[in-house]
Design an enzyme around this catalytic site. Sequence first.
Site, PDB file in Angstrom:
ATOM      1  N   GLU A  50      -5.428 -11.956  28.029  1.00 38.80           N
ATOM      2  CA  GLU A  50      -4.565 -12.499  29.084  1.00 38.80           C
ATOM      3  C   GLU A  50      -4.299 -13.990  28.872  1.00 38.80           C
ATOM      4  O   GLU A  50      -3.195 -14.469  29.106  1.00 38.80           O
ATOM      5  CB  GLU A  50      -5.186 -12.284  30.476  1.00 38.80           C
ATOM      6  CG  GLU A  50      -5.387 -10.825  30.860  1.00 38.80           C
ATOM      7  CD  GLU A  50      -4.084 -10.063  31.112  1.00 38.80           C
ATOM      8  OE1 GLU A  50      -3.008 -10.674  31.041  1.00 38.80           O
ATOM      9  OE2 GLU A  50      -4.160  -8.846  31.364  1.00 38.80           O
ATOM     10  N   THR A 104       4.936 -10.400  24.187  1.00 39.22           N
ATOM     11  CA  THR A 104       4.789  -9.323  25.164  1.00 39.22           C
ATOM     12  C   THR A 104       4.894  -9.845  26.590  1.00 39.22           C
ATOM     13  O   THR A 104       5.141  -9.093  27.517  1.00 39.22           O
ATOM     14  CB  THR A 104       3.451  -8.576  24.955  1.00 39.22           C
ATOM     15  OG1 THR A 104       3.510  -7.361  25.697  1.00 39.22           O
ATOM     16  CG2 THR A 104       2.262  -9.401  25.405  1.00 39.22           C
ATOM     17  N   GLU A 140       8.487  -4.001  32.858  1.00 42.18           N
ATOM     18  CA  GLU A 140       8.910  -3.213  31.692  1.00 42.18           C
ATOM     19  C   GLU A 140      10.239  -2.478  31.850  1.00 42.18           C
ATOM     20  O   GLU A 140      10.999  -2.337  30.878  1.00 42.18           O
ATOM     21  CB  GLU A 140       7.809  -2.232  31.271  1.00 42.18           C
ATOM     22  CG  GLU A 140       6.534  -2.893  30.746  1.00 42.18           C
ATOM     23  CD  GLU A 140       5.657  -3.496  31.846  1.00 42.18           C
ATOM     24  OE1 GLU A 140       5.868  -3.147  33.034  1.00 42.18           O
ATOM     25  OE2 GLU A 140       4.771  -4.320  31.528  1.00 42.18           O
ATOM     26  N   ASP A 159      -0.055   0.041  24.641  1.00 38.78           N
ATOM     27  CA  ASP A 159       1.335  -0.447  24.619  1.00 38.78           C
ATOM     28  C   ASP A 159       1.700  -1.534  23.611  1.00 38.78           C
ATOM     29  O   ASP A 159       2.388  -1.289  22.617  1.00 38.78           O
ATOM     30  CB  ASP A 159       1.751  -0.872  26.046  1.00 38.78           C
ATOM     31  CG  ASP A 159       0.768  -1.836  26.743  1.00 38.78           C
ATOM     32  OD1 ASP A 159      -0.214  -2.227  26.111  1.00 38.78           O
ATOM     33  OD2 ASP A 159       1.019  -2.198  27.904  1.00 38.78           O
ATOM     34  N   ARG A 186      -0.543 -15.190  28.364  1.00 37.20           N
ATOM     35  CA  ARG A 186       0.049 -15.917  29.492  1.00 37.20           C
ATOM     36  C   ARG A 186      -0.019 -17.438  29.300  1.00 37.20           C
ATOM     37  O   ARG A 186       0.968 -18.135  29.524  1.00 37.20           O
ATOM     38  CB  ARG A 186      -0.655 -15.541  30.800  1.00 37.20           C
ATOM     39  CG  ARG A 186      -0.610 -14.045  31.089  1.00 37.20           C
ATOM     40  CD  ARG A 186      -1.039 -13.751  32.512  1.00 37.20           C
ATOM     41  NE  ARG A 186      -1.419 -12.358  32.679  1.00 37.20           N
ATOM     42  CZ  ARG A 186      -1.331 -11.685  33.828  1.00 37.20           C
ATOM     43  NH1 ARG A 186      -0.891 -12.282  34.906  1.00 37.20           N
ATOM     44  NH2 ARG A 186      -1.706 -10.422  33.912  1.00 37.20           N
TER      45      ARG A 186
HETATM   46  C1  DMJ Z   1       2.206  -8.285  31.004  1.00 41.89           C
HETATM   47  O1  DMJ Z   1       1.170  -9.183  31.145  1.00 41.89           O
HETATM   48  C2  DMJ Z   1       2.513  -7.981  29.578  1.00 41.89           C
HETATM   49  O2  DMJ Z   1       3.802  -7.491  29.483  1.00 41.89           O
HETATM   50  C3  DMJ Z   1       1.527  -7.015  28.974  1.00 41.89           C
HETATM   51  O3  DMJ Z   1       1.837  -6.673  27.655  1.00 41.89           O
HETATM   52  C4  DMJ Z   1       1.497  -5.757  29.800  1.00 41.89           C
HETATM   53  N1  DMJ Z   1       1.253  -6.011  31.160  1.00 41.89           N
HETATM   54  C5  DMJ Z   1       1.909  -7.094  31.846  1.00 41.89           C
HETATM   55  C6  DMJ Z   1       3.101  -6.727  32.658  1.00 41.89           C
HETATM   56  O4  DMJ Z   1       3.134  -5.496  33.205  1.00 41.89           O
END
Ligand code: DMJ
Length: 616
Positions: free
Chosen positions: A238, A596, A508, A370, A242
């Site tokens: 995270e 992501t 998403e 994912d 982030r």
């Molecule tokens: C985000 O922090 C990122 O997209 C991650 O890859 C998946 N989950 C969350 C959003 O749903």
Amino acid sequence: MRESSAQTAVNEAVWHYLAVHEANLTALAFQQRDITQLMTRVWEELKKEHEELMRVEAKLGAAATSADRASLDAQRKDLEQLRTAAAELRDRASGAAEAAQHAQTAGPAVPEAPSAPEQPPPDAPSLKRRGEWPAEWLQRFSREELQRSADEAQKWRDGARKTFMHAWNGYKQKAWGLDEMKPVSGTAGRTWANVGLQILDALSTMWVMELHEPFNESARWVEESLKFDYGGMVSFFEITIRALGGLLSAHSLSGREVFLRRAVELADKMLPAFNPNDPGFPSTQVNLVTGKGAPGWFQGTVLAEAGTVQLEFRYLSQVTGDPKYQKAADRAMRSILEAAKGRGLVPWGINRNGPPHFINAHITFGAMGDSYYEYLLKMYLQTSQTEPEWKDAWKRAMQEMMQRLIGKTNGGLTYIAEEKNGRKMNKMDHLACFVGGMLIYAAKRLPQSEVDQAWIPTAEGITETCYQMYHRFPLHLAPECVMLLPEAGPGHDMNVWQNAGHYLLRPEAAEAIFYMFYYTGDPKYRRMAGEIYEAIEQHTRTPYGYSAVRDVRVQQPQLRNEMETFFLAETMKYLYLTFHPNPREVLDLDEFVLTTEAHPLRIWRPKKGLQGFLGR
Ligand code: DMJ
């Protein structure tokens, strides 16, 4: 509810707090934060119990008897109750601290920032289209159709900036510098690493939305106030996607040195958490002060965690010229490929020590799996298609996904199933919606000779299903997971999966819609995004921001008082870009690759004939 020593400590802290009449306003704000952190520790204790349960469950695996299952279910229910109790305690602690502030002072405890107007700030750029429509749009639509669609989207585009500013002003006023804010109460949310996570994660959206004032103010905060001195364990994944990703993207977009300098500082604190021995994965948690790593709730390594740090660490090497970041991240990805032994689809559980191998048999494009698949493709694109090993692995995964996991209901919904212990489950997480975007992106960016003709129709189908995940529920908000019913006819082929009816403001579906729109210009995608945007405005808006919803199946939403930082980082960015007359003018996907967390990083152009960054 259990009376714990931590709770007693909290009560004492609150009463002590009330007694100290002379405390100045700033000290009060800090005290509130401390209390919330204390309660976070209570929460973490409970999480440990949950982890224990997960370990037991992992051992039982497929062979568990129904009696075992019943007892596990009972334990799980107990834990759920404990967790709810802990959440209540946390809320009470921060509420009590806030009440203390008000009781003690005539005015608000922290000088309130004047609430900024929700109109775009005066330096807002003209959002008119600056050039000709993209050629690929003109192949399918006339100039008039494209103009009509842009005109229709104007209210949503203006709205998206106001939405951002509403949440931003709430955060500024109530939680400035904290990692997260509770959008209903305006109190502190979770502490992730005490790095002002909301600021870092929102930087690139401000840049894309051309919100200069908040961006500059945030840059000043990054320069003057950002610290990496949190002594607790933080999630490596995270914080990479982030915080580090947010800083790097701000650097990549603006070119300002401060973002890179702070990113290097953070990455250097994280780097020791990469296992120096086989398989070289980062540990799930890291202490930023000591650099020590620690496992998380899972006994092994989570696929998406080990396979979703590469874009960020590689970018750092590219811009600093120091290969150590890329070496560590590439090694982790190579270990996954070594464990895969030529397979494309892989389970999400991998070992932590010793030669890489998988330790469960659950294949998913939702939670835990994912973004590993997303990063394989994007690593190839990040280095200007000079490292075919990532693309080859991604293509293998897609081939197997098309054969084994893509399904279509009689009602016409295309979906991605999961596979657990060899059995197909017709379950699809909202998280898996990113695949719609990924497939059209690959179809447009990979050499045409390598493109599977089924990718674009599948991308269209998945995006439509993800839109239906919103459209079919009364609030027009999507549940966290759905179950697809292959035999059912139109309109009856999707249900909420078990109890996963909550909506977390996830990005998403908006992401898939954005990519579909970017490459086709089809006005229907704008309308899908518009419907989602309006539902967010109508049902999730709160005094200080936007809130997750408990259950999308009801007419009157109950709010969870949670706003994840990805709402401003991703959801609002993808929606805004979809409403822009021509998103290429703000973000050119031939020049940038999105992490992501939707943080744009400039594509690296290695010298001709050389492989990636390390080949320089
Ligand atoms: C985000 O922090 C990122 O997209 C991650 O890859 C998946 N989950 C969350 C959003 O749903």
